[in-house]
Write a protein that holds these residues in place. Structure first.
Motif, PDB file in Angstrom:
ATOM      1  N   MET A   1      20.190  42.269 -59.335  1.00 45.40           N
ATOM      2  CA  MET A   1      19.576  42.346 -58.028  1.00 45.40           C
ATOM      3  C   MET A   1      18.066  42.228 -58.202  1.00 45.40           C
ATOM      4  N   THR A   2      17.444  41.467 -57.341  1.00 50.99           N
ATOM      5  CA  THR A   2      16.003  41.291 -57.435  1.00 50.99           C
ATOM      6  C   THR A   2      15.286  42.470 -56.785  1.00 50.99           C
ATOM      7  N   HIS A   3      14.043  42.639 -57.198  1.00 55.06           N
ATOM      8  CA  HIS A   3      13.228  43.697 -56.615  1.00 55.06           C
ATOM      9  C   HIS A   3      12.848  43.351 -55.191  1.00 55.06           C
ATOM     10  N   LEU A   4      12.734  44.363 -54.388  1.00 59.49           N
ATOM     11  CA  LEU A   4      12.262  44.224 -53.029  1.00 59.49           C
ATOM     12  C   LEU A   4      10.749  44.030 -53.081  1.00 59.49           C
ATOM     13  N   ARG A   5      10.244  42.999 -52.465  1.00 60.90           N
ATOM     14  CA  ARG A   5       8.818  42.680 -52.502  1.00 60.90           C
ATOM     15  C   ARG A   5       8.201  42.878 -51.119  1.00 60.90           C
ATOM     16  N   ILE A   6       6.979  43.367 -51.114  1.00 60.73           N
ATOM     17  CA  ILE A   6       6.267  43.589 -49.852  1.00 60.73           C
ATOM     18  C   ILE A   6       6.053  42.265 -49.126  1.00 60.73           C
ATOM     19  N   GLY A   7       5.783  41.203 -49.871  1.00 63.56           N
ATOM     20  CA  GLY A   7       5.561  39.893 -49.251  1.00 63.56           C
ATOM     21  C   GLY A   7       6.768  39.401 -48.476  1.00 63.56           C
ATOM     22  N   ILE A   8       7.951  39.630 -49.012  1.00 60.15           N
ATOM     23  CA  ILE A   8       9.173  39.221 -48.310  1.00 60.15           C
ATOM     24  C   ILE A   8       9.331  40.030 -47.026  1.00 60.15           C
ATOM     25  N   LEU A  10       6.939  41.439 -45.287  1.00 57.46           N
ATOM     26  CA  LEU A  10       5.922  41.001 -44.329  1.00 57.46           C
ATOM     27  C   LEU A  10       6.271  39.649 -43.708  1.00 57.46           C
ATOM     28  N   ALA A  11       6.844  38.757 -44.510  1.00 58.97           N
ATOM     29  CA  ALA A  11       7.254  37.451 -43.982  1.00 58.97           C
ATOM     30  C   ALA A  11       8.373  37.609 -42.955  1.00 58.97           C
ATOM     31  N   LEU A  12       9.347  38.477 -43.249  1.00 60.10           N
ATOM     32  CA  LEU A  12      10.415  38.735 -42.281  1.00 60.10           C
ATOM     33  C   LEU A  12       9.860  39.349 -41.001  1.00 60.10           C
ATOM     34  N   PHE A  13       8.957  40.314 -41.174  1.00 60.23           N
ATOM     35  CA  PHE A  13       8.342  40.948 -40.007  1.00 60.23           C
ATOM     36  C   PHE A  13       7.579  39.924 -39.166  1.00 60.23           C
ATOM     37  N   GLY A  14       6.738  39.126 -39.823  1.00 58.99           N
ATOM     38  CA  GLY A  14       5.939  38.144 -39.095  1.00 58.99           C
ATOM     39  C   GLY A  14       6.787  37.088 -38.406  1.00 58.99           C
ATOM     40  N   SER A  91      18.402  48.359 -45.895  1.00 55.11           N
ATOM     41  CA  SER A  91      17.715  49.023 -44.784  1.00 55.11           C
ATOM     42  C   SER A  91      16.321  48.452 -44.575  1.00 55.11           C
ATOM     43  N   ALA A  92      15.614  48.183 -45.658  1.00 51.93           N
ATOM     44  CA  ALA A  92      14.257  47.641 -45.545  1.00 51.93           C
ATOM     45  C   ALA A  92      14.277  46.237 -44.945  1.00 51.93           C
ATOM     46  N   LEU A  93      15.211  45.405 -45.375  1.00 56.10           N
ATOM     47  CA  LEU A  93      15.287  44.048 -44.832  1.00 56.10           C
ATOM     48  C   LEU A  93      15.610  44.059 -43.337  1.00 56.10           C
ATOM     49  N   VAL A  94      16.596  44.858 -42.957  1.00 53.47           N
ATOM     50  CA  VAL A  94      16.978  44.929 -41.544  1.00 53.47           C
ATOM     51  C   VAL A  94      15.871  45.563 -40.713  1.00 53.47           C
ATOM     52  N   SER A  95      15.234  46.594 -41.228  1.00 53.57           N
ATOM     53  CA  SER A  95      14.173  47.240 -40.450  1.00 53.57           C
ATOM     54  C   SER A  95      12.947  46.344 -40.324  1.00 53.57           C
ATOM     55  N   ALA A  96      12.674  45.507 -41.328  1.00 53.73           N
ATOM     56  CA  ALA A  96      11.559  44.559 -41.196  1.00 53.73           C
ATOM     57  C   ALA A  96      11.850  43.564 -40.072  1.00 53.73           C
ATOM     58  N   ALA A 132       8.011  53.133 -37.263  1.00 55.14           N
ATOM     59  CA  ALA A 132       9.184  53.694 -37.932  1.00 55.14           C
ATOM     60  C   ALA A 132       9.813  52.669 -38.874  1.00 55.14           C
ATOM     61  N   GLY A 133       9.800  51.399 -38.499  1.00 56.63           N
ATOM     62  CA  GLY A 133      10.302  50.352 -39.383  1.00 56.63           C
ATOM     63  C   GLY A 133       9.466  50.238 -40.645  1.00 56.63           C
ATOM     64  N   ALA A 134       8.159  50.399 -40.505  1.00 54.89           N
ATOM     65  CA  ALA A 134       7.282  50.395 -41.678  1.00 54.89           C
ATOM     66  C   ALA A 134       7.583  51.593 -42.578  1.00 54.89           C
ATOM     67  N   ALA A 135       7.926  52.735 -41.970  1.00 51.94           N
ATOM     68  CA  ALA A 135       8.284  53.911 -42.757  1.00 51.94           C
ATOM     69  C   ALA A 135       9.580  53.680 -43.536  1.00 51.94           C
ATOM     70  N   VAL A 136      10.538  52.975 -42.933  1.00 47.37           N
ATOM     71  CA  VAL A 136      11.780  52.652 -43.650  1.00 47.37           C
ATOM     72  C   VAL A 136      11.459  51.775 -44.855  1.00 47.37           C
ATOM     73  N   CYS A 137      10.621  50.775 -44.648  1.00 49.00           N
ATOM     74  CA  CYS A 137      10.256  49.877 -45.761  1.00 49.00           C
ATOM     75  C   CYS A 137       9.537  50.639 -46.873  1.00 49.00           C
ATOM     76  N   ALA A 138       8.630  51.533 -46.502  1.00 50.31           N
ATOM     77  CA  ALA A 138       7.909  52.317 -47.513  1.00 50.31           C
ATOM     78  C   ALA A 138       8.857  53.239 -48.274  1.00 50.31           C
ATOM     79  N   ALA A 139       9.773  53.881 -47.572  1.00 46.78           N
ATOM     80  CA  ALA A 139      10.726  54.770 -48.244  1.00 46.78           C
ATOM     81  C   ALA A 139      11.650  53.975 -49.166  1.00 46.78           C
ATOM     82  N   ALA A 140      12.057  52.791 -48.751  1.00 48.37           N
ATOM     83  CA  ALA A 140      12.920  51.963 -49.593  1.00 48.37           C
ATOM     84  C   ALA A 140      12.186  51.497 -50.847  1.00 48.37           C
ATOM     85  N   LEU A 141      10.925  51.128 -50.700  1.00 50.23           N
ATOM     86  CA  LEU A 141      10.143  50.731 -51.871  1.00 50.23           C
ATOM     87  C   LEU A 141       9.945  51.906 -52.834  1.00 50.23           C
ATOM     88  N   TYR A 142       9.757  53.090 -52.287  1.00 54.14           N
ATOM     89  CA  TYR A 142       9.613  54.274 -53.138  1.00 54.14           C
ATOM     90  C   TYR A 142      10.930  54.583 -53.860  1.00 54.14           C
TER      91      TYR A 142
END
Length: 164
Positions: A1-8, A10-14, A91-96, A132-142
């Motif tokens: 499984m690949t690492h979750l990246r902030i850029g991905i 942000l791209a999904l969010f945008g 969760s991070a992908l869906v919340s983004a 709250a979606g940003a909080a999900v992404c931050a918690a998933a990255l942690y």
């Protein structure tokens, strides 16, 4: 499984935000009433973020106790850690995506209907859902950081490595 990246994320969010803003504009241009932003959306996303953070902190404490060889320390089942990381990743992908959709529609509502009290409330709910979606992404990255393995991007020993 690949690492979750902030850029991905942000791209999904945008992408979702642009699409939602454009669709909201088209929907409004046709004279239709925009769908309402659900009020519980921020609470649900915040609950998911809290669950991910609780799992990450629990795993971190158990891994630290195992690494320090404390008496009575319970080890961490690798499958449990893998399932937790997969849950966080999904969760991070869906919340983004959800945060982007709420952000785009909330931005449209804020720019066009701020004077209307009901639509202003919808824009506020959408803004809270983005946070709250940003909080999900931050918690998933942690959580991903806590459960990293040796050789997952650096040469240092990861938390799931066995003590030497």
């Amino acid at each position: 499984m690949t690492h979750l990246r902030i850029g991905i994320l942000l791209a999904l969010f945008g992408g979702a935000a642009l699409l939602a803003f454009g669709l909201s504009w088209l929907w409004d241009a046709r004279g239709s009433t925009l769908p309402a932003v659900p009020g519980p959306a921020p609470a649900v996303l915040a609950l998911i973020a809290f669950a991910l953070l609780a799992v990450a902190l629990s795993l971190r404490a158990r891994l630290r106790a195992q690494r320090e060889r404390r008496p009575g320390a319970r080890g961490v089942d690798p499958m449990l850690a893998a399932r937790a990381v997969i849950f966080g990743h999904a969760s991070a992908l869906v919340s983004a995506l959800a945060a982007g959709a709420y952000g785009g529609s909330g931005l449209f509502l804020a720019l066009t209907y701020w004077e209307v009290a009901n639509r202003r409330d919808q824009a506020v709910y959408a803004g809270l859902a983005v946070l709250a979606g940003a909080a999900v992404c931050a918690a998933a990255l942690y959580l991903q950081h806590v459960c990293r393995l040796p050789g997952d991007g650096d040469d240092s020993q990861g938390p799931l490595s066995s003590p030497a």
